[in-house]
Write an enzyme that holds these catalytic residues in place. Structure first.
Site, mmCIF file in Angstrom:
data_model
loop_
_atom_site.group_PDB
_atom_site.id
_atom_site.type_symbol
_atom_site.label_atom_id
_atom_site.label_comp_id
_atom_site.label_asym_id
_atom_site.label_seq_id
_atom_site.Cartn_x
_atom_site.Cartn_y
_atom_site.Cartn_z
ATOM 1 N N TYR A 53 -8.618 -10.389 -24.258
ATOM 2 C CA TYR A 53 -8.634 -11.862 -24.202
ATOM 3 C C TYR A 53 -7.415 -12.424 -24.939
ATOM 4 C CZ TYR A 53 -10.210 -16.615 -25.365
ATOM 5 O OH TYR A 53 -10.302 -17.978 -25.542
ATOM 6 N N SER A 105 -5.382 -20.273 -26.660
ATOM 7 C CA SER A 105 -6.302 -19.929 -27.754
ATOM 8 C C SER A 105 -5.500 -19.482 -28.963
ATOM 9 C CB SER A 105 -7.228 -18.787 -27.331
ATOM 10 O OG SER A 105 -7.994 -18.340 -28.431
HETATM 11 P P1 NAP Z 1 -17.413 -22.286 -21.619
HETATM 12 O O1 NAP Z 1 -18.262 -23.233 -22.376
HETATM 13 O O2 NAP Z 1 -17.886 -20.891 -21.425
HETATM 14 O O3 NAP Z 1 -17.088 -22.958 -20.173
HETATM 15 C C1 NAP Z 1 -16.272 -22.240 -19.289
HETATM 16 C C2 NAP Z 1 -15.987 -23.113 -18.092
HETATM 17 O O4 NAP Z 1 -15.049 -22.407 -17.249
HETATM 18 C C3 NAP Z 1 -17.199 -23.383 -17.236
HETATM 19 O O5 NAP Z 1 -17.073 -24.663 -16.663
HETATM 20 C C4 NAP Z 1 -17.122 -22.298 -16.154
HETATM 21 O O6 NAP Z 1 -17.785 -22.638 -14.935
HETATM 22 C C5 NAP Z 1 -15.625 -22.258 -15.954
HETATM 23 N N1 NAP Z 1 -15.142 -21.002 -15.376
HETATM 24 C C6 NAP Z 1 -15.209 -19.752 -15.882
HETATM 25 N N2 NAP Z 1 -14.652 -18.868 -15.040
HETATM 26 C C7 NAP Z 1 -14.223 -19.581 -13.973
HETATM 27 C C8 NAP Z 1 -13.596 -19.250 -12.757
HETATM 28 N N3 NAP Z 1 -13.282 -17.970 -12.442
HETATM 29 N N4 NAP Z 1 -13.289 -20.236 -11.890
HETATM 30 C C9 NAP Z 1 -13.605 -21.527 -12.180
HETATM 31 N N5 NAP Z 1 -14.214 -21.910 -13.309
HETATM 32 C C10 NAP Z 1 -14.530 -20.941 -14.191
HETATM 33 O O7 NAP Z 1 -15.970 -22.151 -22.270
HETATM 34 P P2 NAP Z 1 -15.168 -23.094 -23.320
HETATM 35 O O8 NAP Z 1 -15.476 -22.614 -24.676
HETATM 36 O O9 NAP Z 1 -15.330 -24.501 -22.971
HETATM 37 O O10 NAP Z 1 -13.681 -22.593 -23.003
HETATM 38 C C11 NAP Z 1 -12.781 -23.351 -22.217
HETATM 39 C C12 NAP Z 1 -11.382 -22.794 -22.449
HETATM 40 O O11 NAP Z 1 -11.081 -22.865 -23.842
HETATM 41 C C13 NAP Z 1 -11.234 -21.324 -22.056
HETATM 42 O O12 NAP Z 1 -9.971 -21.116 -21.463
HETATM 43 C C14 NAP Z 1 -11.311 -20.598 -23.395
HETATM 44 O O13 NAP Z 1 -10.629 -19.367 -23.374
HETATM 45 C C15 NAP Z 1 -10.641 -21.610 -24.302
HETATM 46 N N6 NAP Z 1 -10.987 -21.430 -25.724
HETATM 47 C C16 NAP Z 1 -12.259 -21.625 -26.161
HETATM 48 C C17 NAP Z 1 -12.536 -21.428 -27.522
HETATM 49 C C18 NAP Z 1 -13.913 -21.618 -28.096
HETATM 50 O O14 NAP Z 1 -14.135 -21.234 -29.273
HETATM 51 N N7 NAP Z 1 -14.852 -22.193 -27.365
HETATM 52 C C19 NAP Z 1 -11.516 -21.015 -28.390
HETATM 53 C C20 NAP Z 1 -10.245 -20.830 -27.893
HETATM 54 C C21 NAP Z 1 -9.980 -21.046 -26.556
HETATM 55 P P3 NAP Z 1 -19.387 -22.347 -14.758
HETATM 56 O O15 NAP Z 1 -20.086 -23.370 -15.606
HETATM 57 O O16 NAP Z 1 -19.644 -22.531 -13.312
HETATM 58 O O17 NAP Z 1 -19.622 -20.943 -15.246
#
Ligand code: NAP
Length: 249
Positions: free
Chosen positions: A158, A144
């Site tokens: 985070y 991130s």
């Molecule tokens: P999201 O929409 O909240 O989706 C999170 C995903 O991770 C879901 O599939 C969830 O499964 C899974 N997950 C969470 N905890 C888990 C665990 N303990 N074991 C297995 N699976 C788990 O998140 P996202 O925005 O796509 O984020 C994905 C990655 O990108 C993360 O690492 C996040 O930190 C990073 N990121 C996101 C952003 C942003 O603005 N969106 C920015 C920077 C970095 P369930 O569906 O079963 O809950």
């Protein structure tokens, strides 16, 4: 566009957001995908249904597997090898945030939960990738921009967890270089997914998006494109590197 020609890719957190977009992008590029989810079975089925809509339901599998559980992580990788064969790509994507607040107000349990998923879980997945990836394969960690920005008054826990992922990326790229396994990271900025609502701030995208230098939040597909490129042989001399997909943040 990269051509994965039946290569097998494991993605953690493929039920929603960036992980789902990455799963679909890999499938469109000819890969076979096994993805994990923590508990949202309906969302996992939706990822599979989206693959079915492009005629590829037989090329994707979902496995309920918590990245914080060593047993579950082994189960995920074993399922990928059993269903599809040798693994050539891993996307270490699963991650969580918690409600915005200054560090002084955070309780210990919340900090523990964030670090357990984003650091301990990511290390377990990276360790399994180091064990199971074929020589010549690739690992992409989803970090991130928070690791550079620090997320003051929102979630420095985070941000610190993603700083750990940056260090992991550098160190593991050096460990696995002799096996020609490349280890890189993407660092998304503000991307429109459900993670912001799960951190208690669904309005975060609308509020902060216009302040990005590109004037808008990013889309999960834009992050997936960078991940797919890093997984592919088009990035054959890229390791220990970071792609910031952050609209200039
Ligand atoms: P999201 O929409 O909240 O989706 C999170 C995903 O991770 C879901 O599939 C969830 O499964 C899974 N997950 C969470 N905890 C888990 C665990 N303990 N074991 C297995 N699976 C788990 O998140 P996202 O925005 O796509 O984020 C994905 C990655 O990108 C993360 O690492 C996040 O930190 C990073 N990121 C996101 C952003 C942003 O603005 N969106 C920015 C920077 C970095 P369930 O569906 O079963 O809950």
């Amino acid at each position: 566009m990269p051509n994965f020609s039946d290569e097998v890719i494991v993605i953690t957190g493929g039920s929603r957001g960036i992980g789902r977009a990455t799963a679909l992008a890999c499938i469109r590029s000819g890969a076979k995908v096994v993805f994990s989810y923590r508990g949202n079975e309906a969302a996992a089925l939706e990822t599979i249904n989206e693959c079915r809509a492009i005629g590829s339901a037989d090329r994707i599998r979902a496995v309920q597997a918590d990245v914080c559980s060593e047993e579950d992580v082994v189960k995920l990788f074993t399922a990928a090898r059993t269903h599809f064969g040798t693994i050539s790509g891993v996307v270490n994507n699963a991650g969580v945030v918690a409600p915005s607040m200054p560090l002084a107000e955070m309780d210990a349990e919340r900090i523990r939960n964030v670090l357990e998923t984003n650091v301990f879980g990511a290390l377990l997945v990276a360790r399994q990738a180091a064990r199971d990836l074929a020589d010549g394969g690739a690992l992409v960690n989803v970090g991130s921009m928070a690791s550079k920005l620090g997320s003051p008054n929102e979630y420095v826990d985070y941000a610190a967890s993603k700083g750990a992922l940056d260090s992991l990326t550098i160190g593991l790229s050096k460990e696995l270089g002799p096996r020609n396994i490349r280890v890189n990271a993407v660092r998304p900025g503000l991307i429109a997914t459900e993670i912001h609502a799960s951190g208690g701030r669904p309005e975060r995208i609308a509020e902060l998006g216009p302040n990005c230098p590109l004037g808008r939040p990013g889309d999960a597909d834009e992050v997936a494109a960078a991940i797919v490129w890093l997984l592919s042989t088009e990035a054959s001399y890229v390791t220990g590197s970071f792609i910031d997909v952050a609209g200039g943040r």
